[in-house]
Design an enzyme around this catalytic site. Structure first.
Site, short mmCIF file in Angstrom:
data_model
loop_
_atom_site.label_atom_id
_atom_site.label_comp_id
_atom_site.label_asym_id
_atom_site.label_seq_id
_atom_site.Cartn_x
_atom_site.Cartn_y
_atom_site.Cartn_z
N GLY A 13 61.56 14.13 36.11
CA GLY A 13 62.70 14.58 36.91
C GLY A 13 63.91 13.70 36.70
N GLY A 15 66.79 14.15 38.41
CA GLY A 15 67.69 14.44 39.53
C GLY A 15 68.23 13.11 40.05
CG PHE A 16 70.78 12.85 43.51
CD1 PHE A 16 72.01 12.23 43.36
CD2 PHE A 16 70.75 14.21 43.76
CE1 PHE A 16 73.19 12.95 43.47
CE2 PHE A 16 71.92 14.94 43.88
CZ PHE A 16 73.15 14.32 43.73
N GLY A 17 66.91 10.85 42.06
CA GLY A 17 65.98 9.72 42.00
C GLY A 17 65.68 9.30 40.57
CD GLU A 172 77.49 21.73 52.52
OE1 GLU A 172 77.75 20.57 52.87
OE2 GLU A 172 76.77 22.00 51.55
CG ASP A 301 64.54 16.12 48.14
OD1 ASP A 301 64.97 15.11 48.70
OD2 ASP A 301 65.22 17.15 47.96
CB ALA A 317 71.66 12.61 47.07
C1 LIG Z 1 72.20 23.21 47.94
C2 LIG Z 1 71.87 21.77 48.26
C3 LIG Z 1 72.83 20.97 48.89
C4 LIG Z 1 72.53 19.63 49.17
N1 LIG Z 1 73.51 18.86 49.77
C5 LIG Z 1 73.28 17.54 49.95
C6 LIG Z 1 74.30 16.69 50.47
O1 LIG Z 1 75.41 17.14 50.78
N2 LIG Z 1 74.02 15.35 50.61
C7 LIG Z 1 72.80 14.84 50.24
O2 LIG Z 1 72.61 13.62 50.34
N3 LIG Z 1 71.81 15.62 49.79
C8 LIG Z 1 72.03 16.96 49.62
N4 LIG Z 1 71.04 17.76 49.12
C9 LIG Z 1 69.70 17.18 48.91
C10 LIG Z 1 69.66 16.38 47.63
O3 LIG Z 1 70.20 17.14 46.57
C11 LIG Z 1 68.22 15.99 47.37
O4 LIG Z 1 67.77 15.21 48.45
C12 LIG Z 1 68.11 15.19 46.09
O5 LIG Z 1 68.51 15.98 45.00
C13 LIG Z 1 66.68 14.70 45.90
O6 LIG Z 1 66.59 14.00 44.69
P1 LIG Z 1 65.26 14.05 43.82
O7 LIG Z 1 65.49 13.12 42.68
O8 LIG Z 1 64.09 13.87 44.68
O9 LIG Z 1 65.17 15.55 43.27
P2 LIG Z 1 66.21 16.44 42.49
O10 LIG Z 1 67.58 15.86 42.52
O11 LIG Z 1 66.02 17.82 43.01
O12 LIG Z 1 65.70 16.38 40.99
C14 LIG Z 1 64.48 16.89 40.58
C15 LIG Z 1 64.53 17.06 39.07
O13 LIG Z 1 63.21 17.25 38.60
C16 LIG Z 1 63.19 18.29 37.64
N5 LIG Z 1 61.83 18.86 37.68
C17 LIG Z 1 61.20 19.42 38.74
N6 LIG Z 1 59.95 19.76 38.41
C18 LIG Z 1 59.77 19.41 37.12
C19 LIG Z 1 58.69 19.51 36.22
N7 LIG Z 1 57.52 20.04 36.59
N8 LIG Z 1 58.85 19.05 34.95
C20 LIG Z 1 60.04 18.53 34.56
N9 LIG Z 1 61.11 18.41 35.38
C21 LIG Z 1 60.97 18.84 36.64
C22 LIG Z 1 64.29 19.23 38.11
O14 LIG Z 1 64.77 20.01 37.01
C23 LIG Z 1 65.33 18.25 38.63
O15 LIG Z 1 66.26 17.87 37.63
C24 LIG Z 1 71.27 19.10 48.83
C25 LIG Z 1 70.32 19.91 48.19
C26 LIG Z 1 70.62 21.22 47.90
C27 LIG Z 1 69.59 22.08 47.19
#
Ligand SMILES: Cc1cc2nc3c(=O)[nH]c(=O)nc-3n(C[C@H](O)[C@H](O)[C@H](O)COP(=O)(O)OP(=O)(O)OC[C@H]3O[C@@H](n4cnc5c(N)ncnc54)[C@H](O)[C@@H]3O)c2cc1C
Length: 426
Positions: A13, A15-17, A172, A301, A317
């Site tokens: 992943g 994403g943010f993490g 939003e 998440d 995030a």
């Molecule tokens: C519409 C929306 C609005 C939001 N607004 C806010 C806000 O205003 N402020 C805030 O702080 N937070 C907000 N959030 C929440 C925030 O985006 C999440 O808390 C944050 O993205 C979590 O980070 P993460 O790294 O856990 O996962 P993510 O950022 O979701 O990243 C997960 C990554 O893993 C990849 N992935 C998943 N499964 C697989 C797999 N099996 N194989 C390979 N890759 C995979 C995905 O493609 C993605 O790139 C919002 C979320 C959404 C959906």
């Protein structure tokens, strides 16, 4: 760099993490493999602006390979992780597999329909760019159909937008649709009258933005109502079928239904065979490890985590990024102290010059909160190009009410995150 003894860290992943973790391990004596099924990092907090045509997808995403162009110890794989074997320390991908010394799962979450996955077809959620484009195209196509409609009933159905869920994403979305529909689209459709556009936000609880102080929740409700959004609280959705939402307070006919009511962790977590909470997040210990596996971490998440004071760390995030930095430290320097979450506050935008924010004891609403929200979102966008583009789009939209991202390019687009079609095998 001596590659022979380098530890192999696999991150699932970007994403943010995951991205923050890879950045923290950049140019260290560690071989990092960063796996994502997409080729881009997505700034999800602005996704609703793509869904409502205010921004283009490229404004809020950045190619992962470009971010790590000058990072020789970071290898990028664009592929989906489908299973994990913690015994052989291997991640199996759609094509091939990767071995690790340390594994960090950061696959995030996806929307949950509380056991009613059949609703997804009629009420898409917002998580990926494909989701946002689908919602955007539905919105514009509905205006096109309403303009051509010979029947009053069909016209009203096409001009009714229902958003399910009154958390930050629902608020939003409702605000953005009300603004775009009335200010941007309406002038281009001479046969549609303003009073025919209905934007309805439904939530099962008695308040919007349940995590916010009452005064800010009340402000949000009245700000949305002033923008023409009908807010229906204490309204629980019991069924969604094609163009019909059934609730405990009657049915609503609408061609556009958007789901913003629930989340669950990535199904990949099930592969770990570890304890999970009720929304499928791995319950991690104070080092973000899954119990009994010191070399497997879950962040963001997908993790249920409490900090030093026993408080649950929210799924946002900044929390994912702080956990990433903490895990980088554990991998580089060994275990030390408990993960500590620094709460930097929360904010939600409602519409033009309207937002709410809670930063420590400082609560704000209206223009001040909106300026704070805008500044923070621009600041955290991934690269300079995106910041510049988003800022100029916002200034243009603010002054003209016009947005450029209104093309329909694929009316039959399918969501990549289709819940019934996930390839994860656990
Ligand atoms: C519409 C929306 C609005 C939001 N607004 C806010 C806000 O205003 N402020 C805030 O702080 N937070 C907000 N959030 C929440 C925030 O985006 C999440 O808390 C944050 O993205 C979590 O980070 P993460 O790294 O856990 O996962 P993510 O950022 O979701 O990243 C997960 C990554 O893993 C990849 N992935 C998943 N499964 C697989 C797999 N099996 N194989 C390979 N890759 C995979 C995905 O493609 C993605 O790139 C919002 C979320 C959404 C959906």
């Amino acid at each position: 760099m001596n590659k022979i003894n380098n530890k192999r860290v696999v991150i699932i992943g970007a994403g943010f993490g995951g991205l923050e973790l890879a950045k923290s391990l950049n140019k260290k004596k560690i071989d990092v493999t960063l796996i994502d099924r997409n080729n881009h990092h997505l700034f999800q907090p602005l996704l609703y602006q793509v869904a409502s045509s205010a921004l283009s997808p490229a404004d809020i995403a950045a190619p992962i390979r470009s971010i790590f162009r000058y990072s020789p110890n970071i290898k990028i794989i664009m592929n989906e992780a489908v299973s994990i074997d913690t015994y052989t320390q291997t991640v199996r991908l759609n094509e091939g597999s990767v071995s690790y010394d340390y594994l960090v799962l950061a696959p995030g979450s996806r929307h949950s329909y509380f056991g009613n996955n059949q609703w997804e077809k009629f009420a898409p959620g917002l998580k990926e760019i494909t989701d946002a484009l689908k919602i955007r195209e539905n919105l514009i196509e509905s205006f096109e159909r309403a303009e051509m409609s010979a029947s009053r009933h069909d016209k009203q159905k096409n001009l009714t937008f229902v958003i399910v869920g009154g958390g930050p994403t629902g608020v939003e979305m409702a605000g953005a649709i009300a603004e775009i529909a009335r200010r941007t689209l309406l002038p281009d459709y001479p046969l549609i009258a303003e009073n025919e556009i209905k934007v309805i936000l439904v939530d099962a609880s008695s308040q919007l933005l349940g995590a916010y102080p009452d005064a800010l929740s009340d402000y949000t409700k009245s700000a949305l109502e002033n923008m023409g959004v009908e807010v229906r609280l204490n309204t629980r959705v019991s069924d969604i079928s094609e163009n019909v939402v059934t609730t405990n307070n009657g049915t609503i006919e609408a061609a556009n239904v958007i789901w913003a009511a629930g989340n669950e962790a990535s199904p990949l977590i099930k592969c770990l065979d570890t304890q999970m909470d009720k929304i499928g997040r791995a319950i991690v210990d104070k080092y973000m490890n899954i119990p009994g596996n010191e070399n497997v971490f879950v962040i963001g998440d997908s993790a249920f985590c409490t900090d030093e004071d026993g408080k649950e760390v929210p799924g946002i995030a900044p929390a994912a990024m702080q956990q990433a930095k903490f895990v980088a430290d554990v991998i580089l320097h060994g275990k030390s102290k408990h993960f500590k979450y620094r709460d930097k506050g929360m904010m939600a935008t409602i519409g033009k010059a309207k937002a709410v924010s809670v930063i420590g004891k400082f609560h704000s609403k209206g223009l001040i909160a909106w300026l704070i929200w805008s500044f923070i979102h621009i600041f955290f966008l991934i690269d300079f190009r995106n910041r510049l583009f988003v800022m100029s789009e916002w200034i243009w939209f603010y002054l003209s009410n016009n947005s450029g991202a209104r093309l329909i390019v694929n009316g039959k687009r399918k969501s990549k995150e289709n819940l019934s079609k996930s390839k994860v095998e656990c």
